[in-house]
Design an enzyme around this catalytic site. Structure first.
Site, PDB file in Angstrom:
ATOM      1  CE1 TYR A  25      -4.568  -1.227  -0.382  1.00 43.20           C
ATOM      2  CE2 TYR A  25      -3.260  -3.008   0.782  1.00 43.20           C
ATOM      3  CZ  TYR A  25      -4.552  -2.460  -0.032  1.00 43.20           C
ATOM      4  OH  TYR A  25      -5.414  -3.325  -0.093  1.00 43.20           O
TER       5      TYR A  25
ATOM      6  CD  GLU B 285      -6.692  -6.074   0.894  1.00 41.89           C
ATOM      7  OE1 GLU B 285      -5.598  -5.855   1.289  1.00 41.89           O
ATOM      8  OE2 GLU B 285      -7.526  -5.212  -0.033  1.00 41.89           O
TER       9      GLU B 285
ATOM     10  CE1 TYR C 230     -11.298 -14.000  -6.820  1.00 43.67           C
ATOM     11  CE2 TYR C 230     -13.764 -13.455  -7.344  1.00 43.67           C
ATOM     12  CZ  TYR C 230     -12.242 -12.957  -6.707  1.00 43.67           C
ATOM     13  OH  TYR C 230     -12.237 -12.053  -6.018  1.00 43.67           O
TER      14      TYR C 230
ATOM     15  NE  ARG D 272      -4.721 -12.450 -17.112  1.00 42.79           N
ATOM     16  CZ  ARG D 272      -3.598 -11.718 -16.780  1.00 42.79           C
ATOM     17  NH1 ARG D 272      -3.066 -11.801 -15.578  1.00 42.79           N
ATOM     18  NH2 ARG D 272      -3.017 -11.328 -17.912  1.00 42.79           N
TER      19      ARG D 272
ATOM     20  CB  SER E  95     -16.199 -18.074 -12.242  1.00 41.69           C
ATOM     21  OG  SER E  95     -16.236 -16.668 -12.124  1.00 41.69           O
TER      22      SER E  95
ATOM     23  CB  VAL F  38     -17.108 -17.641 -20.589  1.00 46.86           C
ATOM     24  CG1 VAL F  38     -16.580 -16.205 -20.285  1.00 46.86           C
ATOM     25  CG2 VAL F  38     -16.254 -18.563 -19.922  1.00 46.86           C
TER      26      VAL F  38
ATOM     27  N   GLY G  83     -14.006  -8.318 -15.552  1.00 42.91           N
ATOM     28  CA  GLY G  83     -13.106  -7.389 -15.874  1.00 42.91           C
ATOM     29  C   GLY G  83     -13.529  -6.684 -14.192  1.00 42.91           C
TER      30      GLY G  83
END
Length: 378
Positions: free
Chosen positions: A95, A137, A183, A199, A202, A267, A370
Site C-alpha cells: 500500500y 483483507e 473464483y 488470473r 470462476s 462464459v 473485468g
C-alpha cells in the site's frame, strides 16, 4: 481520522478527479511499474492495456472521496476489491508503494494546481483508504481455506466449446469446500514471459469430490491476446501442476433470496452454473436465462440439462438465430432477485434493460469479467 480541513480539500477537488481521474491513474501505473517492476507479478497487464484497470482505480478513489464523511458507505465495494486483493496476495507492504505513485500521478497531471495543501490532504485521505482495505483483507486472509498459492494436480481437461476449456484440479492437502459464485486464482509463468501472471477463474460446479472445476475462455484480440488463457489452453494438460490461491469472491446468493433470476452471457455462465446448481439443490425457485452465439459455443450442456431436470426454468437463446437478450426475456423479473454475469459489454446492456423495466438496483447483483469498479456510477 482525517482533519475536517483536509476533508474539505478532498471535497473541493472531487470535480478535478472526475475530469482527470483515469489520466492520473494511468500515469500512476506507468510510474509505479517503472520503479517497482516486481509489482508486474500482481497486476493484470491486459486490463492495463484496454484501460479497465485505470478506470476501476479512478472510480474507487472517486467513490471514497464522495463519501469521505461516511467511508462506511463504500465498504461493500471495498470488500469486492479486497477479495481480489487477497486472492492475488496483495499485502500491507504494497500500500505505501501505491500511495507514493498515486500522489506522483496527481502531481504530474495537475501540475502547479497540485498545491502542497492538496497533496497533503490526498496523502491523508489515501492513508485512511489503505487502512480500511488492510483491515478488511486481514480478516479475509484469516478465513482463507489455505495460505498462498498451493499446488494442484490437473485431473481433467475438457474442451467444452471451441474456445472454453473446463479444468478439474485436485489436492488432498487442503479443504476444497466452496461457496457458489466464488473464483480461484491461478499463478503461472508462461515460457519466455518475464513476469508471473495471475488470473481469476470462476468455479463452475458445486461438487468438489473429484476436485475443483473452473472454466477458461481463450481470450484474444489485436494487442490484447490473453497471456494466461492461451497458455492454459495450449500448454497445460492432465497431470500437470497449477498453483492456485484459495476461493474468493462476494458474488453469491443470499440465503434470504428464494425467487431467483440468473442472467448470463457466454462464459459468464461459469459462476452462475454453480450458483444455479446450489440454488436448485436448496429448493429455491430458479429461472436461468442464458445467451450464447450458437449451440456449438454453448458450455455446460450437461449441468444445464441436470438443473432443468431438477426443476429450474431454463431458457437458452442463441444470438445468431434468436437475437440478443432483452427485457422480453425477463418476464416476472420484478418479483425476483437478479444475478448477472458476462462480459463488460453484455453487463452494460443487461443493466440498461433491467433499469428500463424499473427494477431497483438493490435487487440486481452482478459480476463482470473485468474490474467491477470500471462499471461503477459514483
Amino acid at each position: 481520522m482525517i482533519a475536517e480541513a483536509k476533508k474539505q480539500v478532498i471535497k473541493d477537488t472531487v470535480p478535478v478527479l472526475e475530469a482527470h481521474g483515469t489520466e492520473i491513474t494511468t500515469v500512476f501505473y506507468k510510474r509505479m511499474f517503472e520503479a517497482h517492476p516486481e509489482m508486474l507479478d500482481i497486476f493484470n497487464l491486459t486490463n492495463q492495456k484496454v484501460g479497465d484497470q485505470p478506470k476501476a482505480l479512478a472510480m474507487t478513489v472517486l467513490a471514497a472521496a464522495k463519501n469521505i464523511d461516511n467511508l462506511d458507505a463504500i465498504v461493500p465495494a471495498v470488500k469486492g476489491i479486497a477479495h481480489k486483493h487477497r486472492a492475488l496476495e496483495v499485502r500491507p507492504e504494497h500500500y505505501p508503494i501505491v500511495g507514493k505513485y498515486l500522489l506522483e500521478g496527481i502531481k504530474e497531471v495537475l501540475g502547479d494546481a497540485a498545491t502542497p495543501e492538496i497533496l497533503d490532504a490526498w496523502e491523508a485521505y489515501y492513508g485512511k483508504l489503505a487502512e480500511i482495505f488492510i483491515g478488511i483483507e486481514k480478516d479475509m486472509y484469516g478465513q482463507a481455506a489455505w495460505e498462498g498459492f498451493h499446488p494442484f494436480i490437473v485431473k481433467e481437461k475438457e474442451q467444452m466449446t471451441p474456445d472454453i476449456v473446463r479444468f478439474t484440479v485436485d489436492s488432498d492437502e487442503v479443504d476444497k469446500t466452496i461457496t457458489a459464485g466464488q473464483y480461484i486464482t491461478a499463478k503461472v509463468q508462461p515460457e519466455h514471459y518475464p513476469n508471473m501472471e495471475l488470473r481469476h477463474y470462476s468455479i463452475c460446479a458445486m461438487n468438489t469430490e473429484e476436485g475443483i472445476s473452473f472454466a477458461v475462455k481463450r481470450e484474444g484480440g489485436d494487442g490484447t491476446k490473453g497471456i494466461v488463457s492461451n497458455y492454459l489452453h495450449e500448454v497445460i494438460e492432465a497431470g500437470d501442476v497449477l498453483h492456485l490461491s484459495a476461493p474468493a469472491g462476494d458474488f453469491k446468493v443470499a440465503d434470504a433470496h428464494d425467487k431467483l433470476l440468473f442472467i448470463a452471457g457466454g462464459v459468464g455462465a461459469t459462476p452462475v452454473m454453480a450458483m444455479a446448481e446450489d440454488s436448485v439443490a436448496k429448493g429455491k425457485d430458479v429461472r436461468y436465462v442464458y445467451s450464447v452465439r450458437n449451440e456449438a459455443h454453448q458450455p455446460f450442456k450437461d449441468q444445464m440439462a441436470a438443473i432443468e431436470q431438477k426443476g429450474a426454468d431454463l431458457k437458452i437463446k442463441f444470438s445468431e438465430t434468436d437475437g440478443y437478450l432483452n427485457r422480453d426475456d425477463f418476464a416476472g423479473a420484478e418479483s425476483r432477485e437478479i444475478y448477472i454475469c458476462g462480459s463488460m459489454g453484455f453487463m452494460n446492456v443487461m443493466m440498461a434493460e433491467l433499469e428500463a423495466m424499473g427494477i431497483e438496483n438493490s435487487r440486481i447483483h452482478f459480476e463482470p469479467f473485468g474490474p467491477k469498479m470500471s462499471m461503477a456510477a459514483v
